[in-house]
Design a protein around this motif. Sequence first.
Motif, PDB file in Angstrom:
ATOM      1  N   ASN A  32      48.848  23.914  37.885  1.00  0.00           N
ATOM      2  CA  ASN A  32      49.654  22.901  38.558  1.00  0.00           C
ATOM      3  C   ASN A  32      48.967  22.499  39.859  1.00  0.00           C
ATOM      4  O   ASN A  32      47.814  22.851  40.092  1.00  0.00           O
ATOM      5  N   LEU A  33      49.664  21.797  40.709  1.00  0.00           N
ATOM      6  CA  LEU A  33      49.029  21.290  41.929  1.00  0.00           C
ATOM      7  C   LEU A  33      48.873  22.341  43.016  1.00  0.00           C
ATOM      8  O   LEU A  33      48.229  22.085  44.030  1.00  0.00           O
ATOM      9  N   ASP A  34      49.458  23.511  42.830  1.00  0.00           N
ATOM     10  CA  ASP A  34      49.271  24.587  43.803  1.00  0.00           C
ATOM     11  C   ASP A  34      47.817  25.055  43.789  1.00  0.00           C
ATOM     12  O   ASP A  34      47.180  25.103  42.744  1.00  0.00           O
ATOM     13  N   ILE A  35      47.316  25.401  44.951  1.00  0.00           N
ATOM     14  CA  ILE A  35      45.956  25.937  45.065  1.00  0.00           C
ATOM     15  C   ILE A  35      46.078  27.385  45.505  1.00  0.00           C
ATOM     16  O   ILE A  35      46.523  27.677  46.612  1.00  0.00           O
ATOM     17  N   SER A  36      45.722  28.286  44.614  1.00  0.00           N
ATOM     18  CA  SER A  36      45.816  29.704  44.942  1.00  0.00           C
ATOM     19  C   SER A  36      44.588  30.428  44.411  1.00  0.00           C
ATOM     20  O   SER A  36      43.969  29.987  43.441  1.00  0.00           O
ATOM     21  N   VAL A  37      44.231  31.525  45.070  1.00  0.00           N
ATOM     22  CA  VAL A  37      43.102  32.347  44.630  1.00  0.00           C
ATOM     23  C   VAL A  37      43.583  33.783  44.495  1.00  0.00           C
ATOM     24  O   VAL A  37      44.622  34.163  45.037  1.00  0.00           O
ATOM     25  N   ARG A  38      42.811  34.580  43.747  1.00  0.00           N
ATOM     26  CA  ARG A  38      43.190  35.958  43.472  1.00  0.00           C
ATOM     27  C   ARG A  38      42.004  36.870  43.794  1.00  0.00           C
ATOM     28  O   ARG A  38      41.221  37.184  42.890  1.00  0.00           O
ATOM     29  N   PRO A  39      41.848  37.268  45.053  1.00  0.00           N
ATOM     30  CA  PRO A  39      40.716  38.136  45.411  1.00  0.00           C
ATOM     31  C   PRO A  39      40.666  39.416  44.586  1.00  0.00           C
ATOM     32  O   PRO A  39      39.590  39.947  44.308  1.00  0.00           O
ATOM     33  N   ARG A  40      41.830  39.928  44.195  1.00  0.00           N
ATOM     34  CA  ARG A  40      41.928  41.067  43.281  1.00  0.00           C
ATOM     35  C   ARG A  40      42.681  40.587  42.049  1.00  0.00           C
ATOM     36  O   ARG A  40      43.840  40.182  42.134  1.00  0.00           O
ATOM     37  N   TRP A  41      42.008  40.655  40.898  1.00  0.00           N
ATOM     38  CA  TRP A  41      42.585  40.073  39.694  1.00  0.00           C
ATOM     39  C   TRP A  41      42.115  40.878  38.489  1.00  0.00           C
ATOM     40  O   TRP A  41      41.025  40.656  37.978  1.00  0.00           O
ATOM     41  N   PRO A  42      42.903  41.858  38.029  1.00  0.00           N
ATOM     42  CA  PRO A  42      42.502  42.667  36.873  1.00  0.00           C
ATOM     43  C   PRO A  42      42.251  41.796  35.645  1.00  0.00           C
ATOM     44  O   PRO A  42      43.047  40.916  35.321  1.00  0.00           O
TER      45      PRO A  42
END
Length: 341
Positions: free
Chosen positions: A322-332
């Motif tokens: 979607n239009l949200d911008i998110s990152v996952r520095p820790r992502w199993p």
Amino acid sequence: MITCVLGIETSCDENCAAIYDQNKGLIANQLHSQVKLHVPYGGVVPELASRDHVRKTVPLIQAAMSQAGLKASDIHGVAYTSGPGLAGALIVGATIGRALAYAWRVPAVAVHHMEGHLLSPMLEERVPTPPFVALLVSGGHTQLIAVTKIGDYRVLGESMDDAVGEAFDKTAKLLGLDYPGGALLADLAKQGVPGRYTFPRPMTARPGLSFSFSGLKTFAANTFLSGADDQQTRSDIARAFEDAVVETLMIKCRRALDITGFRRLVMAGGVSANQALRECLGKMMHKRCGEVFYARPEFCTDNGAMIAYAGMVRLQGGARENLDISVRPRWPLDQLPSLST
């Protein structure tokens, strides 16, 4: 149908943009390395990495578009690395990638960095068919993954402390080699005398598929401090260290293959370019009447091609952001959703 995807990689100290076309293959691949930027500090400085991504990402995308001879309307989707990695570096690629997808009115997809590595052998002519065991070895990860199909991953074992690439770099620094030192240590090991030093094979005397390389690094340090400080000794220690790492990885891979019953092995990540490791696992798989797969060296380290390919697979499987911008520095890795197709 999504067949042409722009991939953006900014998870750490490599800035990459690539375009993958399902019908034509990889048609553009651009990379800017930050090694020279971080050498004075002996490692990656997150703030410097992020600022350099801000400066370089858009020009690299423009270069990739020019290399492929494409315009915006030719791109069907945009893929960007969302994690794991350095938060500041990830947010640069995610923001630019999501903004471009919105402006071009095409779907965007957040790609798992390690899935990109896992799928990098798919960029070659000879590709693995699931099921297979994947050995992911990089500066930040050491994992064994059971892959029953693309998008369906089960972590069998991983490092409890230092990743294997991190252990290579730290041991190389101990021996006086420049950053990043993993490849330099492997070159130095070629001059080493086999068997002069014998290093432990950590966690191989007990059952299981977990890894630990911190103690091996300490063993190398103690060996170095207690011996002569000359070039041959450094070469011999490098050889002993590499031999221990390679044999440890081989033992764990063999166990993983025995547990799963799979006959194919994929290795990916920066350390998978190590020639000694390739030869050792190749011989092991030949004896088992199995197959081993890996990417060419330029696709072992971080690159945009693997992100573009993984993004195409995910987009064709129905993944959308979607239009949200998110990152996952820790992502199993095993938290990734399965693909619908």
